[in-house]
Structure formats: structure tokens, C-alpha cells
Design a protein around this motif. Structure first.
Motif, PDB file in Angstrom:
ATOM      1  N   THR A  60      -5.401  11.473  -1.722  1.00 20.87           N
ATOM      2  CA  THR A  60      -4.593  11.042  -0.592  1.00 20.87           C
ATOM      3  C   THR A  60      -5.037  11.760   0.682  1.00 20.87           C
ATOM      4  N   ALA A  61      -5.333  13.049   0.578  1.00 20.98           N
ATOM      5  CA  ALA A  61      -5.818  13.795   1.747  1.00 20.98           C
ATOM      6  C   ALA A  61      -7.175  13.261   2.210  1.00 20.98           C
ATOM      7  N   ALA A  97      -6.667  10.061   4.021  1.00 26.71           N
ATOM      8  CA  ALA A  97      -6.109  10.360   5.341  1.00 26.71           C
ATOM      9  C   ALA A  97      -7.190  10.736   6.354  1.00 26.71           C
ATOM     10  N   LEU A 140      -3.658   4.806   3.681  1.00 25.54           N
ATOM     11  CA  LEU A 140      -2.314   5.370   3.647  1.00 25.54           C
ATOM     12  C   LEU A 140      -1.312   4.268   3.958  1.00 25.54           C
ATOM     13  N   ASP A 145       0.037   9.994   7.981  1.00 22.09           N
ATOM     14  CA  ASP A 145      -0.078  11.152   7.088  1.00 22.09           C
ATOM     15  C   ASP A 145       1.016  12.199   7.291  1.00 22.09           C
ATOM     16  N   GLU A 146       1.606  12.250   8.481  1.00 20.71           N
ATOM     17  CA  GLU A 146       2.683  13.216   8.706  1.00 20.71           C
ATOM     18  C   GLU A 146       4.017  12.725   8.131  1.00 20.71           C
ATOM     19  N   THR A 160       3.284  17.967   4.356  1.00 17.30           N
ATOM     20  CA  THR A 160       2.822  16.587   4.510  1.00 17.30           C
ATOM     21  C   THR A 160       1.331  16.489   4.221  1.00 17.30           C
ATOM     22  N   VAL A 161       0.886  15.270   4.078  1.00  9.20           N
ATOM     23  CA  VAL A 161      -0.549  15.040   3.912  1.00  9.20           C
ATOM     24  C   VAL A 161      -1.301  15.543   5.155  1.00  9.20           C
ATOM     25  N   ALA A 162      -0.695  15.394   6.330  1.00 12.63           N
ATOM     26  CA  ALA A 162      -1.318  15.933   7.549  1.00 12.63           C
ATOM     27  C   ALA A 162      -1.509  17.444   7.426  1.00 12.63           C
ATOM     28  N   VAL A 214      -4.488  18.048   5.134  1.00 11.85           N
ATOM     29  CA  VAL A 214      -5.752  17.776   5.844  1.00 11.85           C
ATOM     30  C   VAL A 214      -6.069  18.924   6.793  1.00 11.85           C
TER      31      VAL A 214
END
Length: 161
Positions: A14-15, A18, A67, A71-72, A133-135, A138
Motif C-alpha cells: 500500500t505504501a 501511494a 489507493l 494516503d493521509e 496513515t499510509v502518508a 511513505v
């Protein structure tokens, strides 16, 4: 507690998705090759992420994964629960009511201390994962690695041997 390897795969994939430029779908093959994962097994986890609304999937030769939201807005907890489910990590079996030391049911109207402690720990752990989060994931990837990943995702030369 031991989590399946699918949680690690889901978080990393997922990252990586993103990091793709807008409009770029990341193929299952690219994800499996990037991390050296078996494509067929990875597919099960990616589909779980699609069902959970973390990723979207587009079929076809230019298809792949994107996504489902910015991502956030996607948390590590959502990814964990997509792969492992939402059940708590600990399930009290009420052993206090068994054996030679059995406590009578009328004395067990509240959860036992062990159950209370484990529920609080599970809540804290899930709260911590919900705050990432994914953000954030990353952002933890070194900038030179993000640059290399972006080049690989777009098919540009990376300078790798």
C-alpha cells in the motif's frame, strides 16, 4: 501475538502504491517483483485490501492497483484489519469458571481482570495503528528510495544495475 506475513505485505504494498504518480496503476506483478513475493499469494492480500476499500483494482493490460482514498486517509489499522480481520487479539475463555478452583457463575458478572487488561492493551495497540496513515509510512521511506520507487513505477531508468 503473531501476525501473518500478509500484514507486512499489505503495509509495504500500500505504501508503494501511494508513491505512484497520479493516474499510474501499479500491477500485481510489479508489486510481487519489487518485494520478491509470490504473485498468486500476494493477490489474495491485495484483493482483501480492495474489499476493505483501501485499494481499487483496474483490470486489463494497463490495470493494477491505486489507493481508494488519499494516503493521509488510510490507516495502518485499516490495512491490518483488511488482512487479519477485526476480532480482538485476545479472547477470554473464562477459565476462572473451570477446574478445581472454579468461581461460581454468579461471581462472574463482570469480565475478569485478565480480560480487562488485555482489552485495554488491544485498544491501545489499535489506537496506535489508527493514528498512523499510509502518508506517515511513505514519509518514513528515505527520499532516495522514494525517488527510485517512483522511477520504477513509471518505467523510467533508475540507475540500478
Amino acid at each position: 501475538m503473531k501476525l501473518s506475513q500478509g500484514v507486512e505485505w499489505g503495509l509495504h504494498c500500500t505504501a508503494l502504491v501511494a508513491q505512484a504518480p497520479d493516474g499510474i496503476a501499479v500491477s500485481r506483478r510489479l508489486l510481487s517483483e519489487h518485494y520478491g513475493l509470490p504473485e498468486a499469494y500476494l493477490a489474495k492480500h491485495l484483493q482483501a485490501l480492495v474489499r476493505a476499500g483501501v485499494l481499487t483494482a483496474t483490470p486489463g493490460p494497463r490495470g493494477g492497483f491505486r489507493l481508494a482514498r488519499p494516503d493521509e486517509q488510510i490507516t495502518a489499522l485499516e490495512i491490518l484489519e483488511a488482512i487479519e480481520g477485526t476480532a480482538p487479539a485476545f479472547l477470554c475463555q473464562e477459565i476462572r469458571q473451570r477446574g478445581t478452583g472454579a468461581v461460581p457463575p454468579e461471581d462472574c458478572t463482570r469480565p475478569c481482570g485478565v480480560s480487562v487488561v488485555m482489552a485495554k492493551a488491544d485498544e491501545a495497540w489499535r489506537g496506535s495503528l489508527a493514528s498512523v496513515t499510509v502518508a506517515d509510512l511513505v514519509a518514513l521511506v528515505p527520499s532516495h528510495t522514494r525517488k527510485r520507487n517512483r522511477a520504477r513505477l513509471t518505467g523510467e531508468p533508475t540507475g540500478d544495475r
